[in-house]
Enzyme design. Structure first.
Site, PDB file in Angstrom:
ATOM      1  CE1 TYR A  35     -10.284 -35.884  31.237  1.00  0.00           C
ATOM      2  CE2 TYR A  35      -9.865 -36.780  33.414  1.00  0.00           C
ATOM      3  CZ  TYR A  35     -10.567 -35.937  32.592  1.00  0.00           C
ATOM      4  OH  TYR A  35     -11.546 -35.140  33.124  1.00  0.00           O
TER       5      TYR A  35
ATOM      6  CG  HIS B  51     -15.916 -36.787  29.312  1.00  0.00           C
ATOM      7  ND1 HIS B  51     -14.641 -37.292  29.338  1.00  0.00           N
ATOM      8  CD2 HIS B  51     -15.827 -35.544  29.848  1.00  0.00           C
ATOM      9  CE1 HIS B  51     -13.819 -36.386  29.864  1.00  0.00           C
ATOM     10  NE2 HIS B  51     -14.525 -35.322  30.179  1.00  0.00           N
TER      11      HIS B  51
END
Length: 272
Positions: free
Chosen positions: A45, A103
């Site tokens: 991110y 992830h």
């Protein structure tokens, strides 16, 4: 090293996907001020630093918070995973995160699961993370993970779930296995605000469509991490647990499922 408490994951958290710089800082700052205590970020991110600054400036005691980050696919190898998590901790200004997730499964299985889950277990042994888990894992991926490290070491599987993608096979599997799920994109990137059925149910309960959707997810024992930069939305989302849905409501929501997946990069696994 300061240790975090045995706080379990609060059912409502604030997500930070797509939030950068000041937007991420302000969203997390506002969320903490409103009473959120569960914050979700990830290496990819690019906002761990902003999230860390917001946590540091908030004055909220560390042992009241539940902070999650996720290891990106480029950092799965033995020489990279632990150093990358150390970097995440530096950016977050924390000694330890509450939960570290893988992830995505390694694209095309380039890095063996044994390698990256093994490194994740080592990171926990070193005190860098209190809990370990996964994100975007399929049932096959989860079965492999359970075999490698044991189901007790997978605290959650964070997956896309919303009324238009109810991910029922996964939800059913998780229920059978006693596996906790966390729903990302629970509001389908705003689509829930435009749905007539959800609108009607919300009106009947004096609620908003996002509150209805989050209540529906939490009723199934699924944690939710919607993201928003608007104070009003953050405040409203936090009230979702007050909505008491009826059996009819649940039936109407069930009928909205059309398998519409939003997060589907070219390296995604073969979904269930």
């Amino acid at each position: 090293m300061s240790t975090t408490s045995n706080l379990s994951m609060p059912p409502i958290g604030v997500g930070t996907f797509r939030l950068k710089g000041d937007d991420a800082y302000q969203a997390v700052s506002t969320a903490l001020e409103l009473g959120y205590r569960h914050i979700d970020t990830a290496q990819i991110y690019g906002n761990e630093q902003d999230v860390g600054r917001a946590i540091a400036d908030s004055g909220v005691a560390r042992d009241e918070l539940f902070v999650t980050t996720k290891i990106w696919t480029d950092n799965f190898t033995q020489d990279k995973l632990i150093p990358s998590l150390r970097e995440s901790l530096d950016k977050l200004q924390l000694d330890q995160v509450d939960l570290t997730l893988i992830h995505w499964p390694s694209p095309k299985g380039e890095v063996p699961m044994q390698e990256y889950l093994g490194e994740l277990m080592k990171a926990r042994e070193q005190g860098m993370t209190r809990l370990t888990g996964v994100s975007n894992f399929t049932i096959d991926n989860l079965n492999e993970a359970f075999e490698l490290v044991g189901p007790e070491n997978i605290a959650t599987n964070q997956v896309e779930i919303h009324p238009f993608l109810q991910n029922r096979k996964m939800v059913e599997f998780a229920r059978e296995q006693g596996l906790h799920l966390t729903a990302y994109m629970p509001l389908a990137v705003g689509k829930v605000m435009k749905d007539k059925t959800l609108d009607r149910i919300a009106e009947e309960h004096g609620a908003t469509p996002p509150q209805v959707v989050m209540a529906w997810l939490m009723l199934q024992g699924i944690a939710v991490i919607p993201s928003s930069t608007k104070r009003l939305h953050l405040e409203s989302n936090l009230e979702a647990d007050r909505v008491q849905l009826t059996a009819d409501d649940l039936k109407f929501i069930r009928e909205l499922d059309d398998g519409e997946r939003i997060a589907n990069p070219d390296f995604a696994p073969e979904w269930d």
